[in-house]
Design a protein around this motif. Structure first.
Motif, PDB file in Angstrom:
ATOM      1  N   UNK A   1       6.881   1.855   3.322  1.00 30.83           N
ATOM      2  CA  UNK A   1       6.468   2.357   2.023  1.00 30.83           C
ATOM      3  C   UNK A   1       5.046   1.913   1.714  1.00 30.83           C
ATOM      4  N   UNK A   2       4.507   2.426   0.614  1.00 31.37           N
ATOM      5  CA  UNK A   2       3.169   2.016   0.176  1.00 31.37           C
ATOM      6  C   UNK A   2       3.142   0.516  -0.072  1.00 31.37           C
ATOM      7  N   UNK A   3       4.169  -0.014  -0.719  1.00 33.47           N
ATOM      8  CA  UNK A   3       4.212  -1.444  -1.024  1.00 33.47           C
ATOM      9  C   UNK A   3       4.189  -2.278   0.250  1.00 33.47           C
ATOM     10  N   UNK A   4       4.989  -1.902   1.240  1.00 29.78           N
ATOM     11  CA  UNK A   4       5.052  -2.667   2.476  1.00 29.78           C
ATOM     12  C   UNK A   4       3.752  -2.540   3.276  1.00 29.78           C
ATOM     13  N   UNK A   5       3.089  -1.405   3.122  1.00 31.02           N
ATOM     14  CA  UNK A   5       1.825  -1.198   3.834  1.00 31.02           C
ATOM     15  C   UNK A   5       0.787  -2.225   3.402  1.00 31.02           C
ATOM     16  N   UNK A   6       0.830  -2.591   2.094  1.00 32.82           N
ATOM     17  CA  UNK A   6      -0.174  -3.504   1.552  1.00 32.82           C
ATOM     18  C   UNK A   6       0.372  -4.919   1.335  1.00 32.82           C
ATOM     19  N   UNK A   7       1.647  -5.151   1.673  1.00 30.24           N
ATOM     20  CA  UNK A   7       2.228  -6.483   1.492  1.00 30.24           C
ATOM     21  C   UNK A   7       1.536  -7.490   2.408  1.00 30.24           C
ATOM     22  N   UNK A   8       1.238  -8.655   1.854  1.00 30.30           N
ATOM     23  CA  UNK A   8       0.585  -9.691   2.637  1.00 30.30           C
ATOM     24  C   UNK A   8       1.559 -10.403   3.569  1.00 30.30           C
ATOM     25  N   UNK A   9       1.006 -11.296   4.389  1.00 32.06           N
ATOM     26  CA  UNK A   9       1.830 -12.007   5.370  1.00 32.06           C
ATOM     27  C   UNK A   9       2.868 -12.876   4.677  1.00 32.06           C
ATOM     28  N   UNK A  10       2.484 -13.521   3.578  1.00 29.78           N
ATOM     29  CA  UNK A  10       3.428 -14.378   2.846  1.00 29.78           C
ATOM     30  C   UNK A  10       4.620 -13.574   2.350  1.00 29.78           C
ATOM     31  N   UNK A  11       4.366 -12.397   1.789  1.00 31.91           N
ATOM     32  CA  UNK A  11       5.454 -11.586   1.255  1.00 31.91           C
ATOM     33  C   UNK A  11       6.351 -11.066   2.372  1.00 31.91           C
TER      34      UNK A  11
END
Length: 365
Positions: A324-334
Motif C-alpha cells: 500500500x501507499x503507507x507501506x511504501x513510505x514506512x520507515x525501517x523502524x515501523x
C-alpha cells in the motif's frame, strides 16, 4: 473512480463526515463523525490533505508529487493511486469503497473483526480530551509505571502457579456456578478502570454497553476512542492499560486465595477463577482483536491503525500482494514493529494453547 484506478480528471475530496483533528499529532489524525472512528495518515500524506479538503483531481495530485519530488509522472501516479485507494477503502473519500475480490475480502475480514454493540449509556457531548498534566515529574511517573508493571507481573505469576498446581475442575461441584458471577463483577471493575482513567484525563466517553465479538461473544465495553485526541502518549497508555492491570491484579488475588484456602472446594473455586481471569487477560491482550493490548501498542507507537496495517504488511510479504501507499513510505523502524507484531502474535497463540491444554488436563483428571 472505478475499482481499479482513479479517474484522473474527476474531482475527489474527503467525505463530508471526515473531520481533521487539530493538535500536535504525528501524521494527520482524521475522525469520521458518522462512525466515531479515528484514522491516522502518515507524515508523507500531509501534502495531500489541503487539496482533498477543498477537492481536487488525481491528475493534479500526480503533478504535485512529480514536481515536488522530481520523479516521473508514472512513478507519481503509482504513489497517488496507492494513497487514494487506501483512504478510499477506509471510507474517508466521497467515493464509496470498491468491491473486493475473494482475496481482498479475506484480508479485510482479518483486519476488520465484526462486532455488534448494545449501547446502555450514551454521552452526546462533543469529543474532548484535555490531557491534564499530572502533578508528578517524569521520574516519578516512570517509577510508578515500573512499580505497577512489576506488581502486575508478580500477580500473573501467582495466578499461573495456582492454575498449574491447584486447578481441579472435579472438586468444584456446584461451586462452579459462582464463576460467571465473579467474572461479571471483574469485567465491570475492568471497564470502570477505563472510564475512571478517561474522566481523569478529561476524555469524553460517548457510550458504554455490551459488545458482541463476531456477533456471538458478549462482554461489557467503554468507548474510549476520543482518547486518540490526546497529544501526549502517556495518558493514552494509562487509559488503555488500566484494564490489563486490573485483569492481572484480580487474577493474582484469586491465585493467592487458592493457596491460602484450606477447604478443597474453595481452593478449586479460587484456582478456577484465577484460570478464567488469566484467559480474560489473554483475551484483553489479544493482538488479533481490537483489544486493550492492541490499543496499548497503538498508544505506544502512535499508530492508530497498527493492527490493520501490520496484517496487510505481513500478508503482502507472505502472499506477494502489492504494497500500500503507507507501506511504501514506512520507515525501517515501523517495518520492524510490524514484524515484531507477527512474532508477538505467534507467542500469544502459544501461550493460549498452553492455557487451554492445562484445562484439558484438569478436566481429564
Amino acid at each position: 473512480m472505478d475499482d481499479e484506478q482513479p479517474d484522473w480528471d474527476l474531482p475527489v475530496s474527503f467525505a463530508s463526515s471526515v473531520e481533521i483533528v487539530p493538535g500536535d499529532n504525528p501524521g494527520v489524525l482524521l475522525y469520521r463523525n458518522d462512525t466515531g472512528r479515528y484514522f491516522q495518515l502518515g507524515r508523507s500524506s500531509r501534502m495531500f490533505v489541503p487539496h482533498l479538503q477543498e477537492g481536487t483531481t488525481p491528475r493534479f495530485l500526480v503533478q504535485r508529487v512529480s514536481e515536488r519530488f522530481q520523479v516521473r509522472e508514472s512513478a507519481a501516479a503509482r504513489t497517488v493511486t496507492r494513497f487514494l485507494s487506501e483512504i478510499r477503502e477506509m471510507g474517508l473519500l466521497d467515493v464509496p469503497p470498491p468491491a473486493k475480490g475473494l482475496r481482498g475480502r479475506a484480508v479485510r475480514a482479518l483486519a476488520e473483526i465484526p462486532m455488534g454493540r448494545l449501547v446502555l449509556v450514551r454521552d452526546s457531548s462533543p469529543p474532548a480530551a484535555s490531557g491534564r498534566q499530572g502533578a508528578w515529574g517524569n521520574l516519578a511517573r516512570i517509577a510508578t509505571g515500573v512499580f505497577v508493571g512489576v506488581i502486575a507481573l508478580v500477580a500473573v505469576g501467582v495466578a499461573v502457579l495456582a492454575v498449574t498446581q491447584l486447578l481441579d475442575t472435579g472438586a468444584l461441584g456446584g461451586a462452579s456456578v459462582a464463576i460467571p458471577l465473579v467474572l461479571l463483577l471483574h469485567l465491570t471493575i475492568h471497564e470502570a478502570g477505563h472510564w475512571l482513567a478517561c474522566r481523569y484525563y478529561g476524555v469524553t466517553v460517548p457510550e458504554a454497553g455490551i459488545a458482541f465479538w463476531f456477533w456471538i461473544l458478549p462482554r461489557p465495553y467503554v468507548d474510549r476512542s476520543h482518547a486518540y485526541r490526546l497529544n501526549r502518549r502517556v495518558p493514552l497508555v494509562v487509559i488503555t492499560t488500566s484494564g490489563i492491570v486490573i485483569d492481572a491484579l484480580n487474577a493474582g488475588i484469586a491465585g493467592a486465595l487458592a493457596f491460602a484456602a484450606d477447604d478443597p472446594t474453595l481452593r478449586a473455586l479460587a484456582a478456577g477463577v484465577a484460570y478464567i481471569l488469566l484467559m480474560t487477560l489473554a483475551n484483553d491482550v489479544n493482538p488479533f482483536l481490537p483489544s486493550d493490548g492492541l490499543h496499548a501498542i497503538e498508544a505506544a507507537t502512535g499508530q492508530h491503525a497498527f493492527r490493520r496495517r501490520a496484517i496487510h504488511y505481513l500478508l503482502a510479504l507472505v502472499l506477494r500482494l502489492p504494497s500500500s501507499h503507507h507501506h511504501e513510505f514506512a520507515g525501517r523502524r515501523l517495518r520492524l514493529l510490524y514484524l515484531g507484531y507477527g512474532v508477538l502474535s505467534l507467542v500469544y497463540l502459544a501461550a493460549v494453547a498452553l492455557l487451554v491444554a492445562r484445562l484439558v488436563v484438569s478436566v481429564g483428571g
